[in-house]
Scaffold this motif. Structure first.
Motif, short mmCIF file in Angstrom:
data_model
loop_
_atom_site.label_atom_id
_atom_site.label_comp_id
_atom_site.label_asym_id
_atom_site.label_seq_id
_atom_site.Cartn_x
_atom_site.Cartn_y
_atom_site.Cartn_z
N LEU A 191 4.02 -65.33 45.95
CA LEU A 191 4.93 -64.20 46.13
C LEU A 191 4.91 -63.30 44.88
N PHE A 192 4.94 -63.92 43.71
CA PHE A 192 4.92 -63.18 42.44
C PHE A 192 3.57 -63.40 41.76
N ALA A 193 3.08 -62.37 41.12
CA ALA A 193 1.83 -62.50 40.35
C ALA A 193 1.89 -61.58 39.15
N TYR A 194 0.97 -61.83 38.23
CA TYR A 194 0.91 -60.97 37.04
C TYR A 194 -0.15 -59.89 37.26
N ASN A 195 0.15 -58.71 36.74
CA ASN A 195 -0.85 -57.63 36.80
C ASN A 195 -1.80 -57.72 35.60
N GLU A 196 -2.60 -56.67 35.37
CA GLU A 196 -3.59 -56.72 34.29
C GLU A 196 -2.96 -56.76 32.91
N ASN A 197 -1.65 -56.41 32.82
CA ASN A 197 -0.95 -56.50 31.53
C ASN A 197 -0.11 -57.76 31.43
N LYS A 198 -0.35 -58.67 32.34
CA LYS A 198 0.41 -59.92 32.40
C LYS A 198 1.89 -59.65 32.60
N GLN A 199 2.19 -58.72 33.52
CA GLN A 199 3.59 -58.45 33.86
C GLN A 199 3.74 -58.60 35.38
N ALA A 200 4.89 -59.13 35.78
CA ALA A 200 5.04 -59.58 37.17
C ALA A 200 5.23 -58.44 38.16
N PHE A 201 4.71 -58.66 39.35
CA PHE A 201 4.97 -57.76 40.47
C PHE A 201 4.98 -58.60 41.74
N ILE A 202 5.48 -57.99 42.83
CA ILE A 202 5.51 -58.74 44.08
C ILE A 202 4.14 -58.60 44.73
N ALA A 203 3.41 -59.71 44.77
CA ALA A 203 2.02 -59.66 45.23
C ALA A 203 1.94 -59.73 46.74
N ASP A 204 2.76 -60.61 47.34
CA ASP A 204 2.68 -60.77 48.80
C ASP A 204 4.06 -61.20 49.30
N LEU A 205 4.75 -60.25 49.91
CA LEU A 205 6.12 -60.51 50.34
C LEU A 205 6.18 -61.57 51.44
N ASN A 206 5.11 -61.66 52.18
CA ASN A 206 5.08 -62.64 53.27
C ASN A 206 4.81 -64.06 52.76
N ALA A 207 4.48 -64.17 51.47
CA ALA A 207 4.16 -65.50 50.93
C ALA A 207 5.39 -66.24 50.45
N GLY A 208 6.56 -65.66 50.58
CA GLY A 208 7.76 -66.33 50.11
C GLY A 208 8.95 -66.00 50.97
N THR A 209 10.06 -66.62 50.65
CA THR A 209 11.28 -66.43 51.44
C THR A 209 12.26 -65.57 50.66
N TYR A 210 13.31 -65.17 51.37
CA TYR A 210 14.36 -64.42 50.69
C TYR A 210 15.03 -65.30 49.64
N ALA A 211 15.07 -66.59 49.94
CA ALA A 211 15.65 -67.54 48.97
C ALA A 211 14.85 -67.52 47.66
N ASP A 212 13.51 -67.42 47.78
CA ASP A 212 12.68 -67.35 46.56
C ASP A 212 13.04 -66.11 45.74
N LEU A 213 13.19 -65.00 46.47
CA LEU A 213 13.50 -63.74 45.78
C LEU A 213 14.84 -63.82 45.04
N VAL A 214 15.82 -64.40 45.74
CA VAL A 214 17.16 -64.47 45.12
C VAL A 214 17.14 -65.41 43.93
N ARG A 215 16.45 -66.53 44.07
CA ARG A 215 16.40 -67.49 42.97
C ARG A 215 15.68 -66.87 41.75
N ALA A 216 14.59 -66.14 42.05
CA ALA A 216 13.86 -65.50 40.95
C ALA A 216 14.74 -64.47 40.25
N ALA A 217 15.51 -63.72 41.06
CA ALA A 217 16.39 -62.70 40.46
C ALA A 217 17.43 -63.38 39.58
N GLU A 218 17.94 -64.50 40.03
CA GLU A 218 18.96 -65.20 39.23
C GLU A 218 18.37 -65.75 37.94
N ASN A 219 17.14 -66.21 38.03
CA ASN A 219 16.54 -66.84 36.85
C ASN A 219 15.91 -65.85 35.89
#
Lengths: 723, 323
Positions: free
Chosen positions: A665-693
């Motif tokens: 769901l999350f990956a690093y770009n060429e600057n090693k900074q995160a972006f959403i790579a594939d929204l279908n690869a994760g759940t809303y729960a993953d997104l919320v947990r990542a936001a909290e962390n």
């Protein structure tokens, strides 16, 4: 010092300049018939004997900390005295002794002879020591020896003679070339060292390096009994990497090493560079052409060495490039790393030669061309024009100066000689044949003072014109002519003081060949219609009518005369005046563009002031600006218009939190900074947990996509702080 | 004399094998999740990629502490030294191989406590290296003890009733040492600014000291939390010869002050303030002499010359059996 700078007589008596006053040194107005023509400008009256005057010459051509230096003798002695003679009365005796010795040394620096300062110092010591009185002799000898030891440098004493300019230039050129040679040789040494290391490392991978004898050699002489080299050899053989350098690469390195070792362009033991010094342009070109192949070969080897050492050599790319690299590939930048030929010309070259010099120099070949003019009157007009013309070549370092300035322009001269680009130097030596009354130093200074041969430099490395062009070295560059106070005594023993300007006509008046162009008048014939030539030269034609220009001159008995120049001399002087004005503009002095712009802006401002309404209060304007700034400074949310989840990627600190939760769901770009790579690869729960962390709160989960995801209400509630 | 003048332009490092950020990464970092060290590592790797620093010409040196695991995660040469000794090791590397790019990662304990003496003299030597002080204000590797930069009153395993002393200010200390030539401060949570400051530090020829305020979510989760969320708690030091933030950054971090990096007196005043956090180039003077330059001689140290010199020195103390 400039010969005209000191005007006060030592005892304050009127009518005398720098010299001790003597009856014959006093000026009188001549009222007899004109004597034989040995006139000199009135301002020269005090400078009949330069040996007693502390001025820029003799120069000392020495070396300090490995750098060539050119310094006036007086400057070295001042420095020594500052070091050894305490201020005030305590050091006064030492100062007097050393200054007496300096006068003696100065007298030894005869024209066209060269003597070491230390030798002249010793000879002078013997001469100034008193003949009797052992105690006094010993004390003085000790003082002078102490002063001699405190001199910052030793070197050849150079008087202002016909060879002074060439000697100074060659000395500084050797300094610049030595500096370059040292750096180059150091670089070559390092390349050789590193290439050898590559070969040595390769050799260590051969079976020959693993024998007990070789291993023992690597240990040196100590502790050989403590090791079993046979066993060590077995151990080393079991782990040693056996990948050898490819044969082609080893051969390439060996060849480069061989070229670097055998190069002859720089000799570590010979820094005289006599092979690069020429007095004829043709010889210089011929020698330069002959070296190009050697330079190309050496550069190729350096290229290989650098690439191999850095492990950048790619055969597919570099084989072809280096094969094609030859004498025609050399750029001016590359050539400037090698010794730059120095050509010292003693006369203005003919048109053909001049054209070839211009062609070579304009193509960027880093040659240093020096033209020493002995007689400006004898030379064609080009002598005073060549330096100005060379500026037009744009990428050429240019310097024009008279020999009297050599001590002061040494740093600029050294910079030009060391510049990684061509350079042209034009000098006036002051050694004209028809002016025996004026010593070369004085005549050279007069050429600068009269604006006939002004000092200027052009260094193309400056960022803009103001940094590139300099008029430094000219007396009072902001003025048209340089004027000095002049005092004389009338027949009635009245003291008269006036400002006397030094013009090109005064300079020309030093030359006997032009005596016939002057009408010389004694004071009895002076009339009210006469005005100084400095004022007359710049008058428009209609104002010249009814006026006669004059310059002041003195004869051998220091009697004052007025000399009336003819029309031709006035025309020539007006030409020099225009040239100087042009140089002033180039130097930013009384610049006509700036003046016109100022006038235009002033008119505009006056016009606007007449018609404009009173300005609004300043605070109101500021308030508007502040409001705008505040609006601009509002934090940017970067939120998409929809309810899509998003990450403020540029603020990501790469802390791994979200990646750990779901690295599809999350990956690093060429600057090693995160972006959403594939929204279908994760759940809303993953997104919320990542936001909290997320430590920096840059993950925004948006709204859920899947309405059937378990526990959705709770997740939406948890996501609220991050929306 | 520069390399570029002596090698044909087309012969230089071709771009077809350009290195990526991943090429500068080695093992998976074992720092805690959310640790600011990750941000510093990412910024350095990104910078190395941007400059295409040859990995074989780059050395990362560290002492002991969380931050000092840094060399393990860089695909360059590395030297994980002993406690407090990162700087002398880096100086030795620079003396022997002046052409190498040297980065030092050191923590607030490693640099400001046990390594403080080396720190002061390294500033004075002004050797060309980039020093990153990972300052999380705590000893994290050993599970929460007070460090020299821990705030007063902080409860830790060694200060159960709260830290007694005012914290040491690494910026003020550095700016007080003779020959200081580059001092900057960054925070790990503004990656673009951190990257830019590291870039400027690297290009400064001399001892570039960058203090990076760094979050420790494991042991001090609350220390910087409020500041991370409030852009006004950071004051950007901007100047045409210093930090020039991008328009986007400038919009978010509106609290700015124009500061000339050559003004050491103002730099000292700025260094003494901790709220808002000054971020940018506090001081930079490229004219300060470098220690390694004083050893720049015409002589090339070859294995032979080094061996001969060593033998000569050792002979002075060697006891040899009589013949």
């Amino acid at each position: 010092m400039q010969p005209f700078e000191t005007r006060q007589s030592r005892n304050g008596r009127p009518g005398t300049l720098d010299q001790p006053p003597a009856r014959e040194d006093q000026f009188e107005t001549g009222n007899q018939k004109a004597p034989s023509p040995d006139f000199r400008p009135a301002l020269f009256a005090a400078y009949r004997d330069l040996s007693t005057l502390r001025h820029d010459f003799p120069l000392v051509l020495g070396w300090q900390r490995g750098e060539a230096v050119v310094r006036p003798l007086s400057e070295l002695i001042n420095e020594a005295l500052r070091a050894i003679a305490p201020p005030g009365a305590n050091g006064e005796r030492l100062r007097c002794e050393v200054l007496t010795l300096e006068e003696n040394v100065r007298g030894r620096a005869a024209p066209n002879t060269r003597q070491r300062l230390s030798d002249a110092w010793k000879s002078a010591e013997e001469e100034v020591l008193p003949a009797s009185g052992e105690t006094g002799r010993n004390e003085l000898r000790a003082d002078l020896a102490k002063a001699g030891a405190a001199l910052p440098t030793d070197g050849d004493l150079v008087a202002c003679d016909a060879n002074a300019t060439a000697d100074v230039v060659i000395h500084l050129w050797r300094g610049a070339e030595s500096r370059k040679a040292r750096a180059f040789l150091r670089r070559i040494d390092r390349l050789i060292h590193r290439l050898r290391n590559l070969l040595k490392a390769d050799a260590m991978r051969t079976p020959g390096a693993w024998t007990p004898e070789s291993l023992q050699r690597t240990m040196g002489g100590a502790f050989t009994d403590a090791f079993d080299f046979e066993a060590m050899g077995k151990a080393v053989r079991s782990v040693t990497c056996r990948d050898r350098l490819p044969e082609k690469r080893r051969q390439r390195i060996t060849e480069a090493l061989s070229v670097l070792r055998s190069q002859k362009l720089f000799h570590p033991d010979d820094l005289s560079f006599s092979d690069y010094l020429f007095d004829r342009y043709e010889n210089a070109i011929e020698a330069h052409e002959a070296r190009l192949d050697e330079i190309a070969t050496l550069l190729r080897a350096i290229g290989v060495a650098e690439l191999e050492i850095n492990n950048w050599y790619r055969e597919s790319v570099h084989d072809g490039v280096l094969k094609e690299f030859n004498r025609h590939s050399l750029t001016p930048d590359q050539l400037s790393q090698f010794p730059c030929p120095l050509i010292v010309l003693r006369e203005v070259p003919d048109a053909d030669c001049l054209a070839r010099i211009v062609k070579t120099v304009a193509s960027g070949h880093p040659m240093k061309v020096v033209l020493v003019n002995d007689d400006l009157a004898e030379s064609s007009n080009l002598a005073t024009e060549l330096a100005s013309m060379a500026i037009g070549l744009n990428d050429v370092f240019v310097l024009q100066a008279a020999a009297s300035s050599l001590g002061r322009i040494a740093e600029t001269l050294s910079r030009g000689l060391g510049a990684e680009r061509p350079a042209f130097f034009s000098f006036y030596s002051g050694c004209a044949t028809h002016t025996p009354l004026a010593p070369p130093y004085l005549l050279a200074a007069a050429a600068t003072e009269s604006r006939v041969f002004p000092t200027f430099s052009f260094d193309p490395t400056g960022r803009e014109w103001a940094d590139q062009f300099a008029l430094a070295g000219n007396p009072r560059p902001e003025q048209r002519w340089v004027a000095h106070p002049f005092t004389y005594e009338t027949d009635g023993h009245q003291r008269v003081s006036e400002e006397v300007a030094f013009t090109p006509i005064d300079f020309i008046g030093c030359n006997r060949r032009y005596d016939a162009r002057f009408e010389t008048l004694s004071s009895a014939n002076w009339t009210d219609d006469m005005i100084p030539a400095s004022e007359f030269i710049d008058l428009p034609d209609h104002e010249r009518t009814g006026r006669r220009p004059y310059i002041l001159a003195v004869d051998e008995r220091n009697r004052l005369w007025r000399r009336i120049p003819d029309e031709e001399l006035l025309r020539v002087a007006a030409g020099y005046s225009r040239k100087w004005r042009r140089l002033q503009e180039l130097g930013g002095i009384h610049n006509s563009h700036a003046r016109q712009l100022l006038e235009r802006e002033r008119s505009r401002w006056e016009e606007a002031n007449k018609t404009a309404a009173p300005p609004a209060p300043e605070t109101a304007g500021n308030a508007d600006i502040d409001n705008g700034a505040t609006a601009e400074a509002r934090p940017e949310t970067g939120r998409p218009a929809s309810d899509e989840p998003f990450i403020e990627t540029s603020r990501c600190t790469s802390c791994e939190e979200c990646i750990k939760i779901n690295n599809r769901l999350f990956a690093y770009n060429e600057n090693k900074q995160a972006f959403i790579a594939d929204l279908n690869a994760g759940t809303y729960a993953d997104l919320v947990r990542a936001a909290e962390n997320c430590q920096v709160s840059i993950i925004h989960p948006g709204q859920p996509k899947n309405p059937n995801e378990p526990d959705l209400d709770t997740l939406i509630e948890r996501a609220k702080p991050f929306l | 004399m520069t390399t570029c003048n002596l090698i044909p332009e087309c012969c230089r490092h071709s771009g077809d094998d350009a290195l990526t950020v991943e090429d500068y990464g080695r093992a998976l970092p074992r720092w805690c999740l959310g640790c600011g060290d990750h941000a510093i590592l990412a910024a350095v790797q990104r910078f190395c990629r941007d400059e295409q620093l040859p990995p074989e010409k780059t050395v990362c040196v560290s002492g002991i502490g969380c931050s000092s695991r840094f060399p393990h995660y860089m695909e360059t040469y590395g030297f994980h030294g002993i406690h407090g000794r990162a700087l002398p090791i880096a100086e030795g590397i620079k003396m022997a191989r002046p052409e190498l790019n040297v980065f030092v990662s050191t923590g607030d304990g490693d640099c400001c406590s046990i390594g403080a003496a080396h720190w002061i003299h390294a500033i004075r030597y002004n050797m060309d290296m980039t020093v990153l002080l990972h300052d999380n204000e705590i000893y994290g590797l050993t599970k929460k003890q007070a460090s020299p930069t821990s705030p007063r009153g902080l409860t830790t395993n060694t200060t159960p009733r709260g830290s007694y002393l005012n914290p040491l200010n690494p910026l003020s200390a550095t700016l007080g040492v003779a020959n200081v030539s580059f001092v900057a401060q960054a925070v790990d949570w503004i990656p673009d600014i951190l990257h830019e400051i590291i870039r400027m530090a690297y290009h400064h020829k001399g001892f570039s000291f960058v203090r990076i305020l760094q979050r420790c979510p494991a042991y001090l989760p609350n220390t910087f939390e409020a500041r991370v969320k409030d852009p006004s708690s950071v004051r950007l030091l901007t100047h045409e010869d210093g930090l020039v933030p991008t328009p986007a950054i400038a919009r978010v971090y509106g609290n700015q002050e124009e500061h000339d990096p050559l003004d050491i007196h103002r730099a000292r005043e700025i260094a003494s303030v901790s709220d808002p956090i000054p971020v940018g180039i506090l001081y930079r003077d490229p004219a300060v002499p470098r220690y390694e330059d004083s050893f720049d001689s015409d002589r090339t140290d070859t294995a032979e010359t080094t061996g001969t010199a060593l033998e000569r020195e050792l002979d002075k103390i060697t006891i040899q059996a009589s013949a």
